[in-house]
Write a protein that holds these residues in place. Structure first.
Motif, mmCIF file in Angstrom:
data_model
loop_
_atom_site.group_PDB
_atom_site.id
_atom_site.type_symbol
_atom_site.label_atom_id
_atom_site.label_comp_id
_atom_site.label_asym_id
_atom_site.label_seq_id
_atom_site.Cartn_x
_atom_site.Cartn_y
_atom_site.Cartn_z
ATOM 1 N N PRO A 1 0.086 4.204 -14.767
ATOM 2 C CA PRO A 1 0.495 5.218 -13.783
ATOM 3 C C PRO A 1 -0.393 6.458 -13.751
ATOM 4 C CG PRO A 1 1.925 5.324 -15.703
ATOM 5 C CD PRO A 1 1.038 4.123 -15.906
ATOM 6 N N LYS B 1 -6.382 -2.893 -10.802
ATOM 7 C CA LYS B 1 -5.179 -2.214 -11.312
ATOM 8 C C LYS B 1 -3.983 -3.168 -11.372
ATOM 9 C CE LYS B 1 -2.391 1.975 -10.830
ATOM 10 N NZ LYS B 1 -2.156 3.240 -10.112
ATOM 11 N N MET C 1 -7.508 7.579 -3.879
ATOM 12 C CA MET C 1 -7.088 7.977 -2.543
ATOM 13 C C MET C 1 -8.255 7.787 -1.564
ATOM 14 S SD MET C 1 -3.891 8.940 -2.584
ATOM 15 C CE MET C 1 -3.566 7.676 -3.833
ATOM 16 N N HIS D 1 -5.376 6.642 -10.122
ATOM 17 C CA HIS D 1 -5.118 6.448 -8.691
ATOM 18 C C HIS D 1 -6.401 6.667 -7.897
ATOM 19 C CE1 HIS D 1 -0.681 6.506 -9.143
ATOM 20 N NE2 HIS D 1 -0.955 7.305 -10.163
ATOM 21 N N LYS E 1 3.327 11.961 -8.681
ATOM 22 C CA LYS E 1 2.494 12.533 -9.744
ATOM 23 C C LYS E 1 2.038 13.943 -9.362
ATOM 24 C CE LYS E 1 1.796 9.619 -13.208
ATOM 25 N NZ LYS E 1 2.007 10.019 -14.610
ATOM 26 N N SER F 1 0.815 -1.221 0.000
ATOM 27 C CA SER F 1 0.000 0.000 0.000
ATOM 28 C C SER F 1 0.845 1.266 0.000
ATOM 29 C CB SER F 1 -0.955 0.006 1.197
ATOM 30 O OG SER F 1 -0.238 0.052 2.415
ATOM 31 N N THR G 1 -7.984 10.780 -10.943
ATOM 32 C CA THR G 1 -7.907 10.539 -9.510
ATOM 33 C C THR G 1 -9.305 10.283 -8.977
ATOM 34 O OG1 THR G 1 -6.060 12.090 -9.365
ATOM 35 C CG2 THR G 1 -7.129 11.461 -7.295
ATOM 36 N N TRP H 1 1.271 2.565 -3.420
ATOM 37 C CA TRP H 1 0.060 3.136 -3.989
ATOM 38 C C TRP H 1 0.060 4.653 -3.780
ATOM 39 C CZ3 TRP H 1 -3.872 -0.495 -1.039
ATOM 40 C CH2 TRP H 1 -3.664 -1.820 -1.448
ATOM 41 N N PHE H 2 0.486 5.063 -2.600
ATOM 42 C CA PHE H 2 0.395 6.471 -2.242
ATOM 43 C C PHE H 2 1.635 7.254 -2.674
ATOM 44 C CE2 PHE H 2 -2.086 4.209 1.182
ATOM 45 C CZ PHE H 2 -3.314 4.440 0.588
ATOM 46 N N ASP I 1 3.646 6.716 -5.153
ATOM 47 C CA ASP I 1 3.609 6.931 -6.603
ATOM 48 C C ASP I 1 2.703 8.111 -6.948
ATOM 49 O OD1 ASP I 1 5.248 4.748 -6.858
ATOM 50 O OD2 ASP I 1 3.706 3.397 -7.635
ATOM 51 N N PHE I 2 1.594 8.213 -6.224
ATOM 52 C CA PHE I 2 0.667 9.307 -6.485
ATOM 53 C C PHE I 2 1.259 10.640 -6.028
ATOM 54 C CE2 PHE I 2 -3.203 11.838 -5.331
ATOM 55 C CZ PHE I 2 -3.649 12.029 -6.622
ATOM 56 N N GLN J 1 -7.416 -1.650 -6.430
ATOM 57 C CA GLN J 1 -6.047 -2.126 -6.579
ATOM 58 C C GLN J 1 -6.007 -3.537 -7.164
ATOM 59 O OE1 GLN J 1 -3.388 -0.422 -6.447
ATOM 60 N NE2 GLN J 1 -4.121 1.446 -5.462
#
Length: 322
Positions: A172, A166, A177, A175, A12, A2, A150, A5-6, A8-9, A163
């Motif tokens: 990429p 995904k 949140m 996402h 971005k 996890s 997003t 997941w965050f 990487d965002f 997820q």
């Protein structure tokens, strides 16, 4: 798993116009992690058991399909199906993963087919889906080649489901949140904001519309889909204890009343682009969502009424400019 997941965002965000969000989001995610759903650790362990595959096809324009059965062994297909069923109930979809049909409660593709002809092209746009659920519509948005899609939704199971999908297409640009709109700063940077099936769950609907507006850049587009009732600009149904067996339903305005609300807080070019009564084929129980569904929430003698005697679910989509 996890943490990536965050992070990487966050990377971005740092490289986009949305970078001010980094002032609040990491702390909110840290708080969310400390207060996780009791099943979350188990769900993560199950996610890690999903086999790595190489889907021979990635389809998003007409449906959400990643791969065919021929790409994997029969054992792997059974393994994937068994793991995905650990994340039931699946409400929004459908998804097709190596020919496994995740037959969700909602035919969300029907809603997308009604909405998508009326929205601006999403190519190169920053897109936000508020209350995105497991992310079905986000994948359909991704077909139009936006800069970033997003979703925000605080429900832990929806994040796991997102997820899981995904995993088979780790693009990429998409996402989710696990935060609510009340956690969002007034970024005023998104080109398009979707809110589909959220307004009637908010105790303060006008405040919610103001929050949506605060996320859009000037000239940005709001795509708002919600339950409505028939009537004039003064007509609003305030549900009692339940509406169609849902406890968390508050205000159901007419489309004319909703248009007035949007005008009052500064939206312009407001159009009602679709109105459709939900059918028993669009929302129903399946082997991926085995609980009660729409037919159980309607009057057994009159499908135009809910079990409480209110008008049956009528959904409308409005598009407006910030």
């Amino acid at each position: 798993m996890s943490s990536t997941w965050f992070t990487d965002f966050y990377q971005k965000l740092a490289a986009s116009e949305l970078h001010p969000w980094l002032e609040t989001l990491p702390a909110q995610i840290a708080h969310w992690k400390k207060n996780q759903h009791g099943e979350f650790a188990k769900w993560q362990r199950l996610l890690e058991k999903l086999p790595q595959t190489a889907p021979s096809v990635i389809e998003l324009a007409d449906k959400v399909q990643f791969g065919h059965a021929a790409d994997i062994s029969e054992y792997q297909q059974k393994q994937i199906e068994g793991l995905l069923k650990q994340f039931m109930p699946w409400r929004k979809g459908p998804f097709f993963i190596h020919d496994i049909h995740v037959d969700t409660e909602w035919r969300s593709d029907w809603k997308w087919d009604r909405v998508s002809p009326h929205i601006s092209d999403l190519k190169d746009r920053l897109v936000l889906d508020v209350g995105c659920g497991s992310g079905y519509h986000m994948w359909r948005m991704l077909a139009q080649d936006p800069k970033l899609v997003t979703g925000i939704d605080p429900t832990a199971l929806f994040l796991i489901q997102f997820q899981a999908i995904k995993h088979f297409n780790p693009d990429p640009r998409i996402h989710l949140m696990p935060v609510g709109i009340e956690d969002m700063p007034a970024l005023k940077q998104f080109d398009t904001v979707f809110s589909m099936g959220v307004l009637y769950h908010r105790k303060s609907p006008v405040e919610f519309l103001q929050q949506l507006k605060s996320l859009l850049r000037p000239g940005g587009e709001l795509v708002l889909e919600t339950l409505v009732v028939e009537g004039d600009k003064h007509t609003v149904l305030f549900a009692g204890d339940r509406y169609a067996q849902m406890r968390n339903v508050w205000f159901l305005p007419s489309t004319d009343a909703l248009t007035v609300w949007l005008e009052r807080i500064g939206f312009k070019d407001i159009k009602v682009v679709d109105k459709d009564q939900t059918s028993l084929d669009e929302q129903r129980s399946t082997e991926w969502m085995t609980g009660q569904s729409l037919k159980d929430f309607l009057d057994p003698n009159d499908s135009n009424l809910t079990i409480e005697g209110y008008p049956a679910p009528l959904r409308a989509t409005l598009i407006a400019t910030a």
